[in-house]
Design an enzyme around this catalytic site. Sequence first.
Site, PDB file in Angstrom:
ATOM      1  N   ARG A  77      -2.510  10.221  -6.152  1.00 24.80           N
ATOM      2  CA  ARG A  77      -3.475   9.161  -6.458  1.00 24.80           C
ATOM      3  C   ARG A  77      -3.108   7.896  -5.684  1.00 24.80           C
ATOM      4  O   ARG A  77      -2.043   7.318  -5.902  1.00 24.80           O
ATOM      5  CB  ARG A  77      -3.479   8.851  -7.952  1.00 24.80           C
ATOM      6  CG  ARG A  77      -4.056   9.954  -8.817  1.00 24.80           C
ATOM      7  CD  ARG A  77      -4.200   9.468 -10.248  1.00 24.80           C
ATOM      8  NE  ARG A  77      -4.847  10.452 -11.098  1.00 24.80           N
ATOM      9  CZ  ARG A  77      -5.298  10.192 -12.324  1.00 24.80           C
ATOM     10  NH1 ARG A  77      -5.150   8.979 -12.829  1.00 24.80           N
ATOM     11  NH2 ARG A  77      -5.875  11.128 -13.041  1.00 24.80           N
TER      12      ARG A  77
ATOM     13  N   ASP B 131      -3.671   3.898  -4.546  1.00 20.46           N
ATOM     14  CA  ASP B 131      -4.123   2.657  -5.157  1.00 20.46           C
ATOM     15  C   ASP B 131      -5.287   2.055  -4.373  1.00 20.46           C
ATOM     16  O   ASP B 131      -5.596   2.480  -3.253  1.00 20.46           O
ATOM     17  CB  ASP B 131      -2.972   1.643  -5.197  1.00 20.46           C
ATOM     18  CG  ASP B 131      -1.876   2.026  -6.174  1.00 20.46           C
ATOM     19  OD1 ASP B 131      -2.160   2.786  -7.119  1.00 20.46           O
ATOM     20  OD2 ASP B 131      -0.730   1.559  -5.982  1.00 20.46           O
TER      21      ASP B 131
ATOM     22  N   TYR C  69       3.905   9.431   3.727  1.00 21.03           N
ATOM     23  CA  TYR C  69       3.133   8.218   3.959  1.00 21.03           C
ATOM     24  C   TYR C  69       3.626   7.515   5.229  1.00 21.03           C
ATOM     25  O   TYR C  69       4.781   7.691   5.649  1.00 21.03           O
ATOM     26  CB  TYR C  69       3.290   7.238   2.797  1.00 21.03           C
ATOM     27  CG  TYR C  69       2.502   7.568   1.560  1.00 21.03           C
ATOM     28  CD1 TYR C  69       1.267   6.970   1.318  1.00 21.03           C
ATOM     29  CD2 TYR C  69       2.999   8.457   0.607  1.00 21.03           C
ATOM     30  CE1 TYR C  69       0.546   7.251   0.164  1.00 21.03           C
ATOM     31  CE2 TYR C  69       2.284   8.746  -0.551  1.00 21.03           C
ATOM     32  CZ  TYR C  69       1.057   8.137  -0.760  1.00 21.03           C
ATOM     33  OH  TYR C  69       0.352   8.426  -1.895  1.00 21.03           O
TER      34      TYR C  69
ATOM     35  N   ARG D 218       5.270   0.799  -1.348  1.00 21.43           N
ATOM     36  CA  ARG D 218       5.057  -0.589  -0.950  1.00 21.43           C
ATOM     37  C   ARG D 218       6.212  -1.491  -1.380  1.00 21.43           C
ATOM     38  O   ARG D 218       6.505  -2.491  -0.724  1.00 21.43           O
ATOM     39  CB  ARG D 218       3.726  -1.088  -1.510  1.00 21.43           C
ATOM     40  CG  ARG D 218       2.533  -0.422  -0.829  1.00 21.43           C
ATOM     41  CD  ARG D 218       1.235  -1.145  -1.122  1.00 21.43           C
ATOM     42  NE  ARG D 218       0.736  -0.868  -2.446  1.00 21.43           N
ATOM     43  CZ  ARG D 218       0.117  -1.763  -3.212  1.00 21.43           C
ATOM     44  NH1 ARG D 218      -0.036  -3.010  -2.785  1.00 21.43           N
ATOM     45  NH2 ARG D 218      -0.338  -1.407  -4.396  1.00 21.43           N
TER      46      ARG D 218
END
Length: 285
Positions: free
Chosen positions: A61, A63, A124, A212
Amino acid sequence: MSDDVQAGFVRIRLDLSYDGKDFSGWAKQARGQRTVQGDIEDALRTVTRSKETYELTVAGRTDAGVHARGQVAHVDLPVELWAEHQDKLLRRLAGRLSHDVRVWRLTEAPSGFNARFSAIWRRYAYRVTDNPGGVDPLLRGHVLWHDWALDMDAMNAAAEALVGEHDFAAYCKKREGATTIRTLQELRWERRPGGILEATVKADAFCHNMVRSLVGALLFVGDGHRPVEWPGKVLAAGVRDSAVHVVRPHGLTLEEVGYPADELLAARNLEARNKRSLPGSAGCC
């Protein structure tokens, strides 16, 4: 927990990508904001002329504002519906979906496949530029501008202390009942053409805001605001540090999701549902 496909249904794997700029994340939300899941489910219902909405399960999921190049999801469809529409479904979805989300492939999933629980890693990329002139206007939606020169070698040295299985509570937004133990398989920076620094961040799974937050800590090392040892000390402390900045979402892209061989999917599915603890820590599940 059983994940058997209901009788009369077939599990379909979707490979997809999206630009996250105008989405409020992947997951449907109660207040009706635009989401990737909502857009695809609505399009699927429309092009198959279904009265029912068939719910998607996703590998990771994302953001609000986060992009995906290699996202994976699955949906269970009635066998008759799939047989009727499968040959034209991809093209019809392309005609119905907005241009910032694309489904690239629809395939019948092998036995035991679950887009979320069968995954063994997610990869990522986070992209930053320290160019004093700012970000290339053509890349501004996918690259963060950091207004300080960055020492890539220092960031890579700091990253070494973060790789491995750890409790990443210091770098995650805690969720009730969820573990923050993860295995970070890869964390490294490379400087790409055009002066863009690209972080590759690969793990078996990620907790909320983890990527992040890690990037934010390493940027503080790269620009000299913190020493190389600081991110590792934050990790060891095990609590959220107010100095760890969660960087903006637009620089982050889910690039790829990895799965084991077909015969190992079911076992991985079960394994991933077990709540983990570190060796020597309390708890059995």
